[in-house]
Write a protein that holds these residues in place. Sequence first.
Motif, PDB file in Angstrom:
ATOM      1  N   UNK A  41       0.813  -1.213   0.000  1.00 56.47           N
ATOM      2  CA  UNK A  41       0.000   0.000   0.000  1.00 56.47           C
ATOM      3  C   UNK A  41       0.840   1.253   0.000  1.00 56.47           C
ATOM      4  N   UNK A  42       1.923   1.257   0.758  1.00 53.34           N
ATOM      5  CA  UNK A  42       2.833   2.403   0.778  1.00 53.34           C
ATOM      6  C   UNK A  42       3.553   2.526  -0.564  1.00 53.34           C
ATOM      7  N   UNK A  43       3.973   1.401  -1.112  1.00 55.31           N
ATOM      8  CA  UNK A  43       4.679   1.399  -2.393  1.00 55.31           C
ATOM      9  C   UNK A  43       3.804   1.971  -3.512  1.00 55.31           C
ATOM     10  N   UNK A  44       2.515   1.664  -3.480  1.00 57.54           N
ATOM     11  CA  UNK A  44       1.604   2.113  -4.532  1.00 57.54           C
ATOM     12  C   UNK A  44       1.013   3.497  -4.276  1.00 57.54           C
ATOM     13  N   UNK A  45       1.423   4.173  -3.222  1.00 55.11           N
ATOM     14  CA  UNK A  45       0.841   5.464  -2.851  1.00 55.11           C
ATOM     15  C   UNK A  45       1.035   6.517  -3.943  1.00 55.11           C
ATOM     16  N   UNK A  46       2.177   6.534  -4.582  1.00 57.99           N
ATOM     17  CA  UNK A  46       2.427   7.529  -5.624  1.00 57.99           C
ATOM     18  C   UNK A  46       1.484   7.338  -6.804  1.00 57.99           C
ATOM     19  N   UNK A  47       1.316   6.099  -7.237  1.00 61.10           N
ATOM     20  CA  UNK A  47       0.393   5.818  -8.338  1.00 61.10           C
ATOM     21  C   UNK A  47      -1.047   6.098  -7.933  1.00 61.10           C
ATOM     22  N   UNK A  48      -1.374   5.771  -6.685  1.00 61.47           N
ATOM     23  CA  UNK A  48      -2.706   6.038  -6.167  1.00 61.47           C
ATOM     24  C   UNK A  48      -2.974   7.542  -6.129  1.00 61.47           C
ATOM     25  N   UNK A  49      -1.980   8.321  -5.709  1.00 66.07           N
ATOM     26  CA  UNK A  49      -2.108   9.773  -5.665  1.00 66.07           C
ATOM     27  C   UNK A  49      -2.340  10.339  -7.064  1.00 66.07           C
ATOM     28  N   UNK A  50      -1.614   9.843  -8.040  1.00 67.68           N
ATOM     29  CA  UNK A  50      -1.781  10.304  -9.421  1.00 67.68           C
ATOM     30  C   UNK A  50      -3.173   9.966  -9.941  1.00 67.68           C
ATOM     31  N   UNK A  51      -3.600   8.745  -9.725  1.00 66.84           N
ATOM     32  CA  UNK A  51      -4.916   8.311 -10.193  1.00 66.84           C
ATOM     33  C   UNK A  51      -6.040   9.105  -9.529  1.00 66.84           C
ATOM     34  N   UNK A  52      -5.952   9.234  -8.204  1.00 65.23           N
ATOM     35  CA  UNK A  52      -6.989   9.965  -7.476  1.00 65.23           C
ATOM     36  C   UNK A  52      -6.964  11.459  -7.800  1.00 65.23           C
ATOM     37  N   UNK A  53      -5.779  12.000  -8.061  1.00 66.82           N
ATOM     38  CA  UNK A  53      -5.677  13.402  -8.450  1.00 66.82           C
ATOM     39  C   UNK A  53      -6.341  13.672  -9.790  1.00 66.82           C
ATOM     40  N   UNK A  54      -6.317  12.716 -10.682  1.00 65.78           N
ATOM     41  CA  UNK A  54      -6.949  12.874 -11.995  1.00 65.78           C
ATOM     42  C   UNK A  54      -8.462  12.660 -11.931  1.00 65.78           C
ATOM     43  N   UNK A  55      -8.949  11.895 -10.961  1.00 63.18           N
ATOM     44  CA  UNK A  55     -10.364  11.532 -10.891  1.00 63.18           C
ATOM     45  C   UNK A  55     -11.074  12.030  -9.636  1.00 63.18           C
ATOM     46  N   UNK A  56     -10.567  13.054  -8.981  1.00 60.45           N
ATOM     47  CA  UNK A  56     -11.121  13.494  -7.706  1.00 60.45           C
ATOM     48  C   UNK A  56     -12.548  14.003  -7.819  1.00 60.45           C
ATOM     49  N   UNK A  57     -12.956  14.510  -8.972  1.00 57.45           N
ATOM     50  CA  UNK A  57     -14.306  15.086  -9.129  1.00 57.45           C
ATOM     51  C   UNK A  57     -15.403  14.028  -8.994  1.00 57.45           C
ATOM     52  N   UNK A  58     -15.052  12.772  -9.228  1.00 51.74           N
ATOM     53  CA  UNK A  58     -16.072  11.721  -9.174  1.00 51.74           C
ATOM     54  C   UNK A  58     -16.404  11.268  -7.740  1.00 51.74           C
ATOM     55  N   UNK A  59     -15.584  11.636  -6.752  1.00 50.62           N
ATOM     56  CA  UNK A  59     -15.837  11.161  -5.387  1.00 50.62           C
ATOM     57  C   UNK A  59     -15.618  12.207  -4.309  1.00 50.62           C
ATOM     58  N   UNK A  60     -15.140  13.397  -4.654  1.00 49.21           N
ATOM     59  CA  UNK A  60     -14.780  14.380  -3.640  1.00 49.21           C
ATOM     60  C   UNK A  60     -15.282  15.764  -4.028  1.00 49.21           C
ATOM     61  N   UNK A  61     -15.410  16.638  -3.040  1.00 44.91           N
ATOM     62  CA  UNK A  61     -15.837  18.008  -3.301  1.00 44.91           C
ATOM     63  C   UNK A  61     -14.661  18.927  -3.624  1.00 44.91           C
TER      64      UNK A  61
END
Length: 119
Positions: A41-61
């Motif tokens: 989970x820690x190792x994948x944090x950077x990729x997770x951050x990139x993915x979530x940063x690109x798709x934040x409008x679908x789940x966050x305000x």
Amino acid sequence: MLMEPWLIGMISFHAILLLVTIISRRNINFQLILSALTFSGVFLAEKLNTFLGQNWKSFSSQNYFDPQGLFISVMWSGPLLLITILILVNTLVTLCMLMVRWKRAELKHRAREARSKQE
């Protein structure tokens, strides 16, 4: 101020993971698997951050996912690393107790051998 549902879910995930870690402290094999998963989970944090940063409008305000990854480091990787440290400390304590038990058994065995040679 209301918390976002996904943030509540992430905090709940970490709390449940901590609870599972504490409950399973006697099962070293399970804890080894758990620590591998937390490290992943820690190792994948950077990729997770990139993915979530690109798709934040679908789940966050609002966009919490900055390019430097500060939010994901504090809210995702930090708790996972603390849980991994807890697992590591538990493993070291268990190993120390095992070494003490082994050494006591060895000393008892030597004492029995010495008594049998004297008789």
